[in-house]
Design an enzyme around this catalytic site. Structure first.
Site, mmCIF file in Angstrom:
data_model
loop_
_atom_site.group_PDB
_atom_site.id
_atom_site.type_symbol
_atom_site.label_atom_id
_atom_site.label_comp_id
_atom_site.label_asym_id
_atom_site.label_seq_id
_atom_site.Cartn_x
_atom_site.Cartn_y
_atom_site.Cartn_z
ATOM 1 N N LYS A 50 -4.860 10.736 -8.389
ATOM 2 C CA LYS A 50 -4.841 11.030 -7.095
ATOM 3 C C LYS A 50 -4.727 12.644 -6.727
ATOM 4 C CE LYS A 50 -3.325 9.487 -2.840
ATOM 5 N NZ LYS A 50 -2.733 8.111 -2.277
ATOM 6 N N HIS A 77 0.728 -1.103 0.001
ATOM 7 C CA HIS A 77 -0.022 0.007 0.014
ATOM 8 C C HIS A 77 0.899 1.395 0.297
ATOM 9 C CE1 HIS A 77 -3.576 2.372 0.736
ATOM 10 N NE2 HIS A 77 -2.764 3.147 1.590
ATOM 11 N N HIS A 115 3.079 6.300 -1.685
ATOM 12 C CA HIS A 115 3.725 7.558 -1.160
ATOM 13 C C HIS A 115 5.329 7.429 -1.279
ATOM 14 C CE1 HIS A 115 -0.191 8.634 0.503
ATOM 15 N NE2 HIS A 115 -0.385 7.485 0.781
#
Length: 280
Positions: A215, A153, A169
């Protein structure tokens, strides 16, 4: 507004300073910020890539980066699709953990967690603990098959029903996806007290599209080593039993809120938020 956590700020700055594997802006890589991103999905303010260049020789010569990169192709990014971990992939996970555990940054993290009685003293046990937190598979929301893990993730990114980007990220993954024309950088998102980021900023809020979705705002450290992010997020995860943990810290010039969400005994997500980020 949460109060600044001075203890963690001191610790994280010490880690930042000893992060010898961190890549330096202008020297090891150059970013091209271009325009400011509009409100969600309103066109594109950046015609070119975010990463103008990255010294891949240096990336590949650093063990923690090299072993990290080998993990990025081990996942099925679509949630709801069960992950299969091959013995080969398990070995790659272990090689990566061995590489980061040999760094000063992770050693400092381990020492700190030991003082707090949150880590096992034996390095092999601590490694097992890290494996469980980051690599143990679980089912994401509404799923019944183990289709996700903290590492996937946070560092690789996932998609939900082809409509939403989850996580992603990490700057190395972003750079490599961009290089393959998989990611389209759409511009930066500004901080209130700073109209525009600099090309040597090492924390950025950006907008991008990936695998057919946008995003609207994603934040990420730039240039830091995998062990730095691992250490940071693991410490915050272990310090609290909360489901969503937010710690306000100042690292270098950046006032950040580090957000970590737990999924049982595992990391659900983790990322930095630049404080004073505005979506004006």
């Amino acid at each position: 507004r949460e109060a600044l956590n001075h203890e963690l700020s001191t610790l994280f700055n010490e880690m930042w300073d000893m992060d010898v594997n961190r890549l330096m802006p202008g020297k090891d890589y150059t970013i091209d910020l271009q325009g400011k991103a509009g409100a969600a999905q309103q066109g594109d303010s950046a015609a070119r890539r975010l990463f103008h260049n990255v010294n891949e020789e240096r990336l590949k010569s650093i063990k923690s980066f090299a072993t990290f990169i080998s993990l990025l192709d081990n996942y099925e990014t679509s949630t709801g699709v069960a992950e299969v971990v091959t013995p080969e992939e398990r070995a790659e996970n272990n090689r990566f953990l061995d590489a980061i555990l040999a760094t000063k940054v992770m050693k400092l993290a381990h020492e700190y967690l030991l003082k707090k009685n949150l880590a096992k003293p034996n390095l092999a046990d601590f490694k097992h603990q890290l494996y469980d937190i980051w690599f143990q598979l679980y089912a994401r929301k509404g799923g019944d098959s183990p289709d996700s893990c903290g590492f996937e993730h946070v560092f690789v990114g996932e998609t939900r029903r082809g409509k939403q980007i989850l996580g992603l990220h990490n700057w190395v993954q972003f750079y490599l996806q961009e290089k393959r024309n998989q990611i389209d950088y759409k511009g930066y998102v500004t901080r209130k007290n700073k109209t525009r980021p600099d090309k040597d900023d090492q924390v950025l809020s950006i907008q991008f599209s990936w695998k057919g979705s946008v995003k609207p705002i994603g934040s990420t450290f730039i240039g830091v080593s995998p062990e730095f992010e691992f250490a940071l997020y693991t410490i915050i995860f272990l310090l609290s039993e909360g489901k969503v943990i937010r710690e306000t810290v100042k690292i270098e010039e950046y006032e950040l809120q580090i957000v970590v969400c737990r999924h049982g005994h595992h990391i659900g997500t983790a990322y930095p938020v630049l404080l004073n980020t505005s979506s004006e």
